[in-house]
Design a protein around this motif. Sequence first.
Motif, PDB file in Angstrom:
ATOM      1  N   VAL A   1      -7.115   1.210   1.907  1.00  0.00           N
ATOM      2  CA  VAL A   1      -7.023   2.486   1.181  1.00  0.00           C
ATOM      3  C   VAL A   1      -7.858   2.421  -0.098  1.00  0.00           C
ATOM      4  N   GLU A   2      -7.797   1.310  -0.805  1.00  0.00           N
ATOM      5  CA  GLU A   2      -8.607   1.148  -2.019  1.00  0.00           C
ATOM      6  C   GLU A   2     -10.090   1.247  -1.700  1.00  0.00           C
ATOM      7  N   LEU A   3     -10.508   0.642  -0.603  1.00  0.00           N
ATOM      8  CA  LEU A   3     -11.912   0.708  -0.190  1.00  0.00           C
ATOM      9  C   LEU A   3     -12.321   2.147   0.104  1.00  0.00           C
ATOM     10  N   PHE A   4     -11.436   2.864   0.782  1.00  0.00           N
ATOM     11  CA  PHE A   4     -11.732   4.265   1.091  1.00  0.00           C
ATOM     12  C   PHE A   4     -11.882   5.077  -0.195  1.00  0.00           C
ATOM     13  N   ASN A   5     -10.942   4.949  -1.075  1.00  0.00           N
ATOM     14  CA  ASN A   5     -10.961   5.740  -2.307  1.00  0.00           C
ATOM     15  C   ASN A   5     -12.197   5.447  -3.160  1.00  0.00           C
ATOM     16  N   SER A   6     -12.672   4.217  -3.098  1.00  0.00           N
ATOM     17  CA  SER A   6     -13.833   3.847  -3.915  1.00  0.00           C
ATOM     18  C   SER A   6     -15.129   4.464  -3.402  1.00  0.00           C
ATOM     19  N   THR A   7     -15.131   4.936  -2.174  1.00  0.00           N
ATOM     20  CA  THR A   7     -16.352   5.499  -1.582  1.00  0.00           C
ATOM     21  C   THR A   7     -16.210   6.959  -1.171  1.00  0.00           C
TER      22      THR A   7
END
Length: 435
Positions: free
Chosen positions: A55-61
């Motif tokens: 989820v963190e990876l998604f939000n960062s991009t």
Amino acid sequence: MKNRALRTATLAVAIASLAGTAACGSGGSGGSGDKAAGPVRIEFWGWAPGYEKSVELFNSTHPDVQVVYSKISPGSKGGYTKLLSAVKAGNAPCVGSVGFETLPTFAAAGALQDATADAAPYAKEYAASAFAQSGVAGRTYGLPVDIAPMALIYRKDLFAKYGITEAPKTWDEYAADAAVIHAADPNAYIGYFGNDAYNFAGLAQQAGAKWFGTGGDRWTVSLDDPATKKVAAFWQGLIDKKLVKVVPSFDTALYKGMGEGTILSDVNAVWDTPILADSVKQTSGNWAVAPMPVWDAARPASGNAGGTPNAVLKGCKHTKEAVEFAHWFGTDPASVSNLIKETGIYPAALSGLDNPALAAPDPFYGGQRIYDVFKASAARVDPGFQWGPVMTRTSAALGDGLGKAGAGTTTLDAALADTQAQTLAEMKTQGMEVG
């Protein structure tokens, strides 16, 4: 009143109707679609380790869509109840982890939102069986994260000790090897018979079983169909001849036998490989993975015992974005790498099968690239197998029956008949038409 509605409407129409009204629900998965008001906000509830990192990876991009992740108890330990309660209260998340086996239960309860149109463009990017089980009655409710193809996990060194130079390719060979091993050492068994209902379901699926189906306004239930009876007869024969060890699934006694070299194999899903490696560390290097034995060598098939889609729940106001997130979650290389490492998934996305994390030699399995076996297995899983709408009752009844059959107080045929009866009774109690 819900029971009456289920009686009078066709299953497909009922599900479509519930999905249609869901778009108007208040839901807790909101956020405005007006970009001036900020990014679209999507809530996601799950429990697997590693999900928060993806989820963190998604939000960062994805600055225009932000996902808020909440960790809940595993589904069978309260997570599903919490999700269903949230739907009923009108404050459910947009996305929730719902196992393949439980998805029809959520659909029958009107807890899912129709995502067919938004998910359709992604269909060919997943294992056919995984995409098919992410929906019910022709409608898709989410996209899969992982699957659980099955294989034969075995003690290569001990097979060789008993003169078996290669793993059995068919169930007939498996039975013959079982007799050879037990004749050479009465304390040794080729494998075991446990009480895991979902493992048995995978064996039945491999044989061509079709336990549940939908047609018009009715469910069909065939837990004791000819394919399942064939599987039951095979294992009943091994039990009666005492050629397999009877022991509860995942019990300490099972791993004790495996560690001591008296239980030589396990026909199980990909997720079992790290469990086994952690449970019998002292035998590292002696195990190997081979395709699960088949019924017909000319038409090899495999089974699947697990897997989870991220489903869109009733009340979601951003179905398109929810599906896009679910697709990214299970296909993005960085997310998949994270999920393989932290969650131990076997990807449902075809692109995920080329992830470098799956190509590494495994020291516990003698340096073998074990995921190559599971990749071939996944391609042989029948996409037509469907779970039923009351799997909590079905799995409990079947697990109880498997345990009693192993103990000799009933037979597998009788256990199947009883599971069929209990499943039908529960469905009728809930107002479902069955025929």
